[in-house]
Design a protein around this motif. Sequence first.
Motif, PDB file in Angstrom:
ATOM      1  N   ARG A 114     -44.126   3.174 -45.296  1.00  0.00           N
ATOM      2  CA  ARG A 114     -45.549   3.138 -44.944  1.00  0.00           C
ATOM      3  C   ARG A 114     -46.037   1.709 -44.834  1.00  0.00           C
ATOM      4  N   PHE A 115     -45.600   0.848 -45.749  1.00  0.00           N
ATOM      5  CA  PHE A 115     -46.001  -0.555 -45.734  1.00  0.00           C
ATOM      6  C   PHE A 115     -45.487  -1.266 -44.484  1.00  0.00           C
ATOM      7  N   MET A 116     -44.271  -0.941 -44.071  1.00  0.00           N
ATOM      8  CA  MET A 116     -43.662  -1.584 -42.906  1.00  0.00           C
ATOM      9  C   MET A 116     -43.926  -0.815 -41.613  1.00  0.00           C
ATOM     10  N   LYS A 117     -44.645   0.312 -41.704  1.00  0.00           N
ATOM     11  CA  LYS A 117     -44.941   1.173 -40.549  1.00  0.00           C
ATOM     12  C   LYS A 117     -43.656   1.615 -39.845  1.00  0.00           C
ATOM     13  N   MET A 118     -42.708   2.110 -40.650  1.00  0.00           N
ATOM     14  CA  MET A 118     -41.419   2.568 -40.133  1.00  0.00           C
ATOM     15  C   MET A 118     -41.395   4.087 -40.065  1.00  0.00           C
ATOM     16  N   LYS A 119     -40.640   4.608 -39.130  1.00  0.00           N
ATOM     17  CA  LYS A 119     -40.382   6.039 -39.060  1.00  0.00           C
ATOM     18  C   LYS A 119     -38.891   6.224 -39.256  1.00  0.00           C
ATOM     19  N   LYS A 120     -38.541   6.944 -40.317  1.00  0.00           N
ATOM     20  CA  LYS A 120     -37.132   7.095 -40.670  1.00  0.00           C
ATOM     21  C   LYS A 120     -36.711   8.547 -40.585  1.00  0.00           C
ATOM     22  N   GLY A 121     -35.426   8.734 -40.415  1.00  0.00           N
ATOM     23  CA  GLY A 121     -34.830  10.062 -40.390  1.00  0.00           C
ATOM     24  C   GLY A 121     -33.433   9.998 -40.975  1.00  0.00           C
ATOM     25  N   PRO A 122     -32.735  11.112 -40.988  1.00  0.00           N
ATOM     26  CA  PRO A 122     -31.367  11.125 -41.513  1.00  0.00           C
ATOM     27  C   PRO A 122     -30.431  10.229 -40.691  1.00  0.00           C
ATOM     28  N   LEU A 123     -29.390   9.740 -41.335  1.00  0.00           N
ATOM     29  CA  LEU A 123     -28.440   8.865 -40.640  1.00  0.00           C
ATOM     30  C   LEU A 123     -27.586   9.637 -39.630  1.00  0.00           C
ATOM     31  N   VAL A 124     -27.182  10.850 -39.988  1.00  0.00           N
ATOM     32  CA  VAL A 124     -26.339  11.664 -39.115  1.00  0.00           C
ATOM     33  C   VAL A 124     -27.183  12.815 -38.578  1.00  0.00           C
ATOM     34  N   THR A 125     -27.262  12.910 -37.251  1.00  0.00           N
ATOM     35  CA  THR A 125     -28.055  13.971 -36.630  1.00  0.00           C
ATOM     36  C   THR A 125     -27.209  14.727 -35.610  1.00  0.00           C
ATOM     37  N   ALA A 126     -27.625  15.944 -35.325  1.00  0.00           N
ATOM     38  CA  ALA A 126     -26.921  16.747 -34.328  1.00  0.00           C
ATOM     39  C   ALA A 126     -27.189  16.230 -32.918  1.00  0.00           C
ATOM     40  N   GLU A 127     -28.334  15.570 -32.722  1.00  0.00           N
ATOM     41  CA  GLU A 127     -28.671  15.044 -31.393  1.00  0.00           C
ATOM     42  C   GLU A 127     -27.766  13.875 -30.996  1.00  0.00           C
ATOM     43  N   ALA A 128     -27.232  13.179 -31.991  1.00  0.00           N
ATOM     44  CA  ALA A 128     -26.341  12.049 -31.724  1.00  0.00           C
ATOM     45  C   ALA A 128     -25.063  12.229 -32.545  1.00  0.00           C
ATOM     46  N   PRO A 129     -24.101  12.954 -32.008  1.00  0.00           N
ATOM     47  CA  PRO A 129     -22.872  13.214 -32.776  1.00  0.00           C
ATOM     48  C   PRO A 129     -22.114  11.947 -33.160  1.00  0.00           C
ATOM     49  N   SER A 130     -22.239  10.890 -32.366  1.00  0.00           N
ATOM     50  CA  SER A 130     -21.537   9.649 -32.696  1.00  0.00           C
ATOM     51  C   SER A 130     -22.143   8.947 -33.909  1.00  0.00           C
ATOM     52  N   SER A 131     -23.317   9.401 -34.353  1.00  0.00           N
ATOM     53  CA  SER A 131     -23.925   8.779 -35.533  1.00  0.00           C
ATOM     54  C   SER A 131     -23.068   8.995 -36.773  1.00  0.00           C
ATOM     55  N   ALA A 132     -22.281  10.045 -36.808  1.00  0.00           N
ATOM     56  CA  ALA A 132     -21.384  10.276 -37.950  1.00  0.00           C
ATOM     57  C   ALA A 132     -20.327   9.190 -38.026  1.00  0.00           C
ATOM     58  N   VAL A 133     -19.820   8.779 -36.886  1.00  0.00           N
ATOM     59  CA  VAL A 133     -18.815   7.715 -36.870  1.00  0.00           C
ATOM     60  C   VAL A 133     -19.451   6.400 -37.303  1.00  0.00           C
ATOM     61  N   TRP A 134     -20.650   6.116 -36.813  1.00  0.00           N
ATOM     62  CA  TRP A 134     -21.338   4.878 -37.195  1.00  0.00           C
ATOM     63  C   TRP A 134     -21.704   4.887 -38.669  1.00  0.00           C
ATOM     64  N   ALA A 135     -22.096   6.030 -39.202  1.00  0.00           N
ATOM     65  CA  ALA A 135     -22.461   6.119 -40.618  1.00  0.00           C
ATOM     66  C   ALA A 135     -21.239   5.940 -41.515  1.00  0.00           C
ATOM     67  N   ALA A 136     -20.060   6.225 -41.023  1.00  0.00           N
ATOM     68  CA  ALA A 136     -18.841   6.059 -41.815  1.00  0.00           C
ATOM     69  C   ALA A 136     -18.541   4.591 -42.099  1.00  0.00           C
ATOM     70  N   ILE A 137     -19.272   3.698 -41.446  1.00  0.00           N
ATOM     71  CA  ILE A 137     -19.097   2.274 -41.725  1.00  0.00           C
ATOM     72  C   ILE A 137     -19.513   1.958 -43.162  1.00  0.00           C
ATOM     73  N   TYR A 138     -20.516   2.654 -43.697  1.00  0.00           N
ATOM     74  CA  TYR A 138     -20.980   2.398 -45.068  1.00  0.00           C
ATOM     75  C   TYR A 138     -19.845   2.527 -46.086  1.00  0.00           C
ATOM     76  N   PRO A 139     -19.225   3.697 -46.225  1.00  0.00           N
ATOM     77  CA  PRO A 139     -18.147   3.761 -47.221  1.00  0.00           C
ATOM     78  C   PRO A 139     -16.942   2.900 -46.844  1.00  0.00           C
ATOM     79  N   GLY A 140     -16.723   2.703 -45.554  1.00  0.00           N
ATOM     80  CA  GLY A 140     -15.606   1.852 -45.136  1.00  0.00           C
ATOM     81  C   GLY A 140     -15.770   0.415 -45.605  1.00  0.00           C
TER      82      GLY A 140
END
Length: 129
Positions: free
Chosen positions: A57-83
């Motif tokens: 709210r302070f930064m006026k950001m809109k956030k959502g889940p990291l992995v979504t069905a609309e962007a299947p490649s987001s799962a691969v990008w999110a795997a960078i965290y544990p990697g």
Amino acid sequence: MKRIDPNLLLAVTTLFALALLVMSATLFGPADPPWRYVATAAVVTVAFLALQPVVPRFMKMKKGPLVTAEAPSSAVWAAIYPGLIILSAALPPLFPGVSFGLAVVIAAVFFGSTVESAIMSLRGVKAGG
């Protein structure tokens, strides 16, 4: 059969990677109290999650889940965290006696981010809302 939420799976995977980093840093780090990295990871994660209702709210950001069905490649990008966390867990044996507190802090922020994503996904929050 109900499928496991990918954001929850990402949070669990990141937790295991964070635990590996904490164990590696504790075992090969300086002769400090053995609970130092555990406490650091816990405090940073809790602080990150506690500040999340305020910061967007302070930064006026809109956030959502990291992995979504609309962007299947987001799962691969999110795997960078544990990697990245697993790669940083390989450093303490290479440099014994060096403090890896900053790596634990960064990994705890990554873990907090994946936990937040899993909570949003389980609540049904869509990206950008």
